[in-house]
Design a protein around this motif. Sequence first.
Motif, PDB file in Angstrom:
ATOM      1  N   ALA A  59      21.399 -15.742  13.985  1.00  0.00           N
ATOM      2  CA  ALA A  59      20.877 -15.847  12.616  1.00  0.00           C
ATOM      3  C   ALA A  59      21.625 -14.905  11.676  1.00  0.00           C
ATOM      4  CB  ALA A  59      19.383 -15.542  12.610  1.00  0.00           C
ATOM      5  N   GLU A  60      21.992 -13.721  12.199  1.00  0.00           N
ATOM      6  CA  GLU A  60      22.684 -12.742  11.363  1.00  0.00           C
ATOM      7  C   GLU A  60      24.071 -13.249  10.948  1.00  0.00           C
ATOM      8  OE1 GLU A  60      20.965 -11.875  14.130  1.00  0.00           O
ATOM      9  OE2 GLU A  60      19.306 -10.906  13.069  1.00  0.00           O
ATOM     10  N   PHE A  63      17.083 -20.002  17.064  1.00  0.00           N
ATOM     11  CA  PHE A  63      15.956 -19.211  16.564  1.00  0.00           C
ATOM     12  C   PHE A  63      14.625 -19.868  16.883  1.00  0.00           C
ATOM     13  CE2 PHE A  63      15.596 -22.035  13.006  1.00  0.00           C
ATOM     14  CZ  PHE A  63      14.475 -21.710  12.287  1.00  0.00           C
ATOM     15  N   ARG A  91      23.708 -15.989   8.394  1.00  0.00           N
ATOM     16  CA  ARG A  91      23.414 -15.462   7.065  1.00  0.00           C
ATOM     17  C   ARG A  91      24.681 -14.962   6.394  1.00  0.00           C
ATOM     18  NH1 ARG A  91      19.226 -10.643   5.696  1.00  0.00           N
ATOM     19  NH2 ARG A  91      20.569  -9.449   7.061  1.00  0.00           N
ATOM     20  N   SER A 100      10.225 -17.339  14.137  1.00  0.00           N
ATOM     21  CA  SER A 100      11.094 -16.483  13.326  1.00  0.00           C
ATOM     22  C   SER A 100      11.356 -17.079  11.951  1.00  0.00           C
ATOM     23  CB  SER A 100      12.442 -16.272  14.024  1.00  0.00           C
ATOM     24  OG  SER A 100      12.285 -15.561  15.218  1.00  0.00           O
ATOM     25  N   PHE A 152       5.288  -8.333   8.144  1.00  0.00           N
ATOM     26  CA  PHE A 152       6.622  -8.809   7.768  1.00  0.00           C
ATOM     27  C   PHE A 152       7.436  -7.752   7.034  1.00  0.00           C
ATOM     28  CE2 PHE A 152       4.632 -13.138   7.874  1.00  0.00           C
ATOM     29  CZ  PHE A 152       5.365 -13.554   8.966  1.00  0.00           C
ATOM     30  N   VAL A 159       5.514 -11.574  15.210  1.00  0.00           N
ATOM     31  CA  VAL A 159       4.277 -11.960  14.549  1.00  0.00           C
ATOM     32  C   VAL A 159       3.340 -12.741  15.460  1.00  0.00           C
ATOM     33  CG1 VAL A 159       4.913 -11.812  12.148  1.00  0.00           C
ATOM     34  CG2 VAL A 159       5.669 -13.770  13.479  1.00  0.00           C
ATOM     35  N   VAL A 163      15.558  -7.080  10.576  1.00  0.00           N
ATOM     36  CA  VAL A 163      15.534  -8.045  11.667  1.00  0.00           C
ATOM     37  C   VAL A 163      15.125  -9.427  11.147  1.00  0.00           C
ATOM     38  CG1 VAL A 163      14.244  -8.706  13.726  1.00  0.00           C
ATOM     39  CG2 VAL A 163      15.107  -6.393  13.482  1.00  0.00           C
ATOM     40  N   MET A 164      15.879 -10.451  11.507  1.00  0.00           N
ATOM     41  CA  MET A 164      15.531 -11.802  11.076  1.00  0.00           C
ATOM     42  C   MET A 164      14.994 -12.656  12.207  1.00  0.00           C
ATOM     43  SD  MET A 164      18.013 -13.363   8.274  1.00  0.00           S
ATOM     44  CE  MET A 164      19.501 -13.257   9.223  1.00  0.00           C
ATOM     45  N   THR A 165      15.320 -12.288  13.436  1.00  0.00           N
ATOM     46  CA  THR A 165      14.829 -13.100  14.539  1.00  0.00           C
ATOM     47  C   THR A 165      13.972 -12.251  15.458  1.00  0.00           C
ATOM     48  OG1 THR A 165      16.967 -12.693  15.550  1.00  0.00           O
ATOM     49  CG2 THR A 165      16.630 -14.849  14.626  1.00  0.00           C
ATOM     50  N   THR A 166      12.756 -12.739  15.684  1.00  0.00           N
ATOM     51  CA  THR A 166      11.834 -12.023  16.557  1.00  0.00           C
ATOM     52  C   THR A 166      11.833 -12.706  17.915  1.00  0.00           C
ATOM     53  OG1 THR A 166      10.079 -13.379  15.654  1.00  0.00           O
ATOM     54  CG2 THR A 166      10.356 -11.195  14.721  1.00  0.00           C
ATOM     55  N   ILE A 197      12.894 -14.893   4.600  1.00  0.00           N
ATOM     56  CA  ILE A 197      12.975 -13.690   3.773  1.00  0.00           C
ATOM     57  C   ILE A 197      14.396 -13.116   3.826  1.00  0.00           C
ATOM     58  CG2 ILE A 197      12.076 -11.357   3.411  1.00  0.00           C
ATOM     59  CD1 ILE A 197       9.471 -12.290   4.723  1.00  0.00           C
ATOM     60  N   GLY A 198      14.951 -13.067   5.021  1.00  0.00           N
ATOM     61  CA  GLY A 198      16.293 -12.523   5.187  1.00  0.00           C
ATOM     62  C   GLY A 198      17.321 -13.272   4.362  1.00  0.00           C
ATOM     63  N   PHE A 199      17.194 -14.588   4.338  1.00  0.00           N
ATOM     64  CA  PHE A 199      18.135 -15.405   3.565  1.00  0.00           C
ATOM     65  C   PHE A 199      17.957 -15.158   2.071  1.00  0.00           C
ATOM     66  CE2 PHE A 199      19.690 -19.194   6.320  1.00  0.00           C
ATOM     67  CZ  PHE A 199      19.966 -18.334   7.357  1.00  0.00           C
ATOM     68  N   ILE A 202       9.724 -17.194   9.193  1.00  0.00           N
ATOM     69  CA  ILE A 202       9.421 -16.349   8.031  1.00  0.00           C
ATOM     70  C   ILE A 202      10.442 -15.214   7.848  1.00  0.00           C
ATOM     71  CG2 ILE A 202       7.707 -14.794   7.009  1.00  0.00           C
ATOM     72  CD1 ILE A 202       6.664 -17.518   6.892  1.00  0.00           C
ATOM     73  N   PRO A 203      10.672 -14.389   8.879  1.00  0.00           N
ATOM     74  CA  PRO A 203      11.690 -13.351   8.703  1.00  0.00           C
ATOM     75  C   PRO A 203      13.044 -13.946   8.315  1.00  0.00           C
ATOM     76  CG  PRO A 203      10.673 -13.163  10.882  1.00  0.00           C
ATOM     77  CD  PRO A 203       9.994 -14.271  10.167  1.00  0.00           C
ATOM     78  N   LEU A 204      13.363 -15.100   8.874  1.00  0.00           N
ATOM     79  CA  LEU A 204      14.630 -15.736   8.545  1.00  0.00           C
ATOM     80  C   LEU A 204      14.672 -16.149   7.069  1.00  0.00           C
ATOM     81  CD1 LEU A 204      16.919 -17.397  10.657  1.00  0.00           C
ATOM     82  CD2 LEU A 204      16.123 -19.033   8.983  1.00  0.00           C
ATOM     83  N   ILE A 245       8.798  -5.393   9.456  1.00  0.00           N
ATOM     84  CA  ILE A 245       9.821  -6.041  10.273  1.00  0.00           C
ATOM     85  C   ILE A 245      11.118  -6.163   9.486  1.00  0.00           C
ATOM     86  CG2 ILE A 245      10.502  -8.199  11.393  1.00  0.00           C
ATOM     87  CD1 ILE A 245       7.591  -8.620  12.182  1.00  0.00           C
ATOM     88  N   MET A 246      10.970  -6.612   8.235  1.00  0.00           N
ATOM     89  CA  MET A 246      12.153  -6.799   7.413  1.00  0.00           C
ATOM     90  C   MET A 246      12.820  -5.473   7.067  1.00  0.00           C
ATOM     91  SD  MET A 246      12.480  -9.965   7.358  1.00  0.00           S
ATOM     92  CE  MET A 246      13.960  -9.959   6.349  1.00  0.00           C
TER      93      MET A 246
END
Lengths: 350, 78
Positions: free
Chosen positions: A89-90, A117, A93, A121, B39, B8, B47-50, A127-129, A123-125, B42-43
């Motif tokens: 994912a990193e 992924f 991005r 994941s 979140f 999560v 980290v983007m992948t858990t 947000i990260g994007f 949501i974090p993905l 975490i962010m």
Amino acid sequence: MAEYCNTLSKNEQENKKKYIPLVLIPLAVAVYVFLEQGVNFFVDHVINLEKGRHLTEAIRFFLYDTPKVLILLTVIVFVVGIIRSYFSAEKTRKALEGKPLFVGNIMAACLGIVTPFCSCSAIPLFIGFVESGIPLGVTFSFLVAAPMINEVALVLLFGLFGWKTALLYASTGLLIAIFSGWVIGRLKVERFVEEWVYEIKSGDFQMVEQKITFNDRIQTGYTAVVDIVSKVWIYIVAGIAVGAVIHGYVPENFMASLMGKGAWWSVPLAVAIGVPLYSNAAGFIPILQALLGKGAALGTALAFMMSTIGLSLPEMIILKKVMKLPLIIVFVSVVATGIMIVGFLFNWVY
Amino acid sequence: MKIEILGVGCAKCHKLEELVREVVKKEGVSADISKVEDFKKIMAYGVMTTPALVVDGEVKVAGKIPSSEDIKKLLGIK
């Protein structure tokens, strides 16, 4: 594919494992090639059933298709697992950062297929994007392609429908992901993302890039096989069993009025039922294949498949945490419209 | 040692937490293990992948479950 995460492990004792596929893959190919003859011999001469009877043909279908699909699935999942170990994912991005809208959509949709992924994941993905400035439309192309085009669906389509349908599914799925993302990007919906998403300051993530050897990648392939095949085989067997019964017993043209070409409303109806439905492709693709033989139209079947796999209620509920309702509605309607266009197109062409 | 497991609440995250607790118990090291489900936190680690494993504020693994052997190494247990 979205559902599954991979595990890499560095166990020196597992070094020998890399030679196992060298033996197993040719073996799988051999079984695959001689399967049809073998099953025919078994049905006609060993258990000696009368040719052409409903029961005989249902048993033949089940005995042939189940091992065929499971062998294909194991080999493909293994190979895809190895391919996925080259992506993360990193990295995705980083690749998408600063890309203009249309080019970004194409890249995001393609990377969505190969980036590993978990659906958890998402949501974090997301947000990260967003946080690294990737346009919302590009992010959506990724989120549409990732679940929709997955190896389980493709293997089943290839094994049961043939390579043309599998290719058709993958290419139209990709187009839907690219164009839905592009349309959402043009709609300027940034204000419908929850405010707190924009406030997040992501830390500088500097994970020490571990050296991944080829052995590790093989290991990733194994893990993918164990993870995925152990989860879906039961649905595949059940789906093929139901499909076999349909093949043997349901009259020809039974589905023509319900899912046939003539019934134009069947495409939107299939999508309307498919969107909230959450099911893995494993169970219902064999059933759809059987229905196709009974007069269901390919476009309608494809539309149903895409809406079930690509859009789902649980996914929407997860995304609701970072998106306001109007954005979810826009997302679902744009993608559903794309799927319906594909459905109509195929019913019209074939 | 401060160990944090980011995730999560998916199955993989629980599995990682279990594994870490197991390793820590078996090796008899003293560690403060906690689960991070927010979140924002975490962010904050980027980290983007858990699931992800954080040891003393440093992200060790993200997006996969390492084996017990690997966890031992990541925790600095010889």
